[in-house]
Design a protein around this motif. Sequence first.
Motif: not given
Lengths: 368, 368
Positions: A187-191, B167-170, B184-188, B194-197
């Motif tokens: 997936g995208y989140e992988a290293g 979109g982030s913990a912060r 609501v944790a909105q993933g990438y 959306t954020g990047e995570i």
Amino acid sequence: MQTELSRQLGAEHALFGFTPFPAVAAALTRAGGFGVLGAVRYGASDELRRDLDWMETHTGGLPYGLDVVMPAKKVEGVTEAEVEAMIPEGHRQYVRETLAKYDVPEMPEGEGGGWRITGWMESVARSQLDVAFDYPVKLLANALGSPPADVIERAHRQGIPVAALAGSARHAERHKAAGIDIVVAQGYEAGGHTGEIASMVLTPEVVRAVDPLPVLCAGGIGSGEQIAAALALGAQGAWLGSIWLTTSEAELHSRALTHKLLAAGAGDTVRSRALTGKPARQLRTEWTDAWESPEGPGTLPMPLQGLLVAEANSRIQKYEVEPLLGTPVGQIVGSMNTERPVRAVVDELTRGFERAVARLNTIAGVGS
Amino acid sequence: MQTELSRQLGAEHALFGFTPFPAVAAALTRAGGFGVLGAVRYGASDELRRDLDWMETHTGGLPYGLDVVMPAKKVEGVTEAEVEAMIPEGHRQYVRETLAKYDVPEMPEGEGGGWRITGWMESVARSQLDVAFDYPVKLLANALGSPPADVIERAHRQGIPVAALAGSARHAERHKAAGIDIVVAQGYEAGGHTGEIASMVLTPEVVRAVDPLPVLCAGGIGSGEQIAAALALGAQGAWLGSIWLTTSEAELHSRALTHKLLAAGAGDTVRSRALTGKPARQLRTEWTDAWESPEGPGTLPMPLQGLLVAEANSRIQKYEVEPLLGTPVGQIVGSMNTERPVRAVVDELTRGFERAVARLNTIAGVGS
């Protein structure tokens, strides 16, 4: 934590760990998982032979695998020197200038870089395979594309299943057509090298695309809860890479890098072409920023970029030049906050998995 | 599929659906989920009142929520005309040229655009809230940042919990500090902003960051297996948006858009600033490509970009200009391949969830 695949491979847990460090791979295998040793850092096949000998004496007959890199774009029939000559002088100049800006010392006389481009060349991968087939490895993985047909055939003749990484369903279908036995959905989140589709979406897409082949979920997994998620998505196992970087057994080149990994948050990685020429997730550093900068010359295609920066990376690591120091790592780096032995990590992963399953049973009303 | 949160809100399933269509929201609520009506498309508060009246008569006392947009960057104290005046002429010219290139007709005399920037202005959001507080909504969600303190207080006085997207913990920690009840944790991989995570990493990070607040997982969820994954990651529920777009109850502006969604693969979305000025995942189209193009002027910051393209988007939708036709949608679009009623989708989601839990129990050796 047993699936059909882990049973078939003889592992107690459906927990696959990719690592460049034999000590990590062996410890994972001993802890009931399935260690997969990355061969890309081995330039010479005698080094690989030495480490596989070590693996044999430290896994006690439990299963482990080997991961080689056969690039989709072949650089066959050319020497490393000829590939070197394809690199534009402007790019070399930019590397020199960037290193100078941070006062990065030269390598001592006679000391080479650790990471070598040669690991990315098919001829080298083939010599590694010649060694690997002398050992009872239980899985052969290829990080870039399907291996050539003769390699797959040779593995199958020795009863070794072949796994390949895929970043999209179409990519996975090509692997299936090529005779691959196991697909690792990365997936995208992988290293490391990744596509743009996140594990949550990619895993079930790949499971559907290659059915009935088993799929491993890679990317975003560093806890037992994330393993439960991966298996809920239809994977036959979880493939973890990043998490082992901060285990006690990992032999990172630099303590400063370990400290950087322990301190980094989930937002501190970037998909950058700076390392190999293909997008690979890694710590975001002033080095990756330099390759994104509009003042820079941009990155070169694989394998030129890797060759261009190999010596620079060795110098940055050797002298622990903090702002430039990086490594491939996934977004789970944000949860890698303590240094622990592999076995402690595995214990926590299996406990977390059981916790997650118990929680899901409560939500589903199972047993109530 | 019950969590503490779904019980508290009075829903049978911990299945939250965000949708701009009252018919979808009501159908989801009737099917045992929790419909959340998006208010951003309502320019005038009397339209919202009309649709909330309709919701009341079509949900039969079952719970539903409302999602408003209060932008992080306020455009208070200025009129829409004043905001319009901030848009550079070069950008307007580029919109005209791009539309001309595809022969997109002008809107008929007297017919306005459907999507209005006004929904993004705090004054409008506040007039929507004045309406919403007249109805027994069971959840108030805000799509951009925490709502102002007085809005949170007013909701709490009426016993309405407030949710906000992160979109982030912060970002999530800021919500908690502001008095938000549900994150609501909105993933990438999600549709829209959306954020990047990715969800796999973001969900547990947010759960840890705002503990003991409940967290919903958004992004990458279109099957029961993905709901199981979201709940395994510690979420108290799944928040789905994209999947409703191809339900029979959805009122998309254009059949051509429905067909495009049904045909699209997971790789056919892009995070683009073309729609609002902030990165929002949507179908990749020749329109989004035009805004990435080096020949283009680039996008403007929110809210200018949304205002710049509002009329163009209405024209593209009205005349079904296929190559330009898009919509916010997540990476799960690849699995949205049939048009079905909301209830059929919900049935499949709950069955898939149960299947995933049963599979995990087998893997965990529970009951064996």
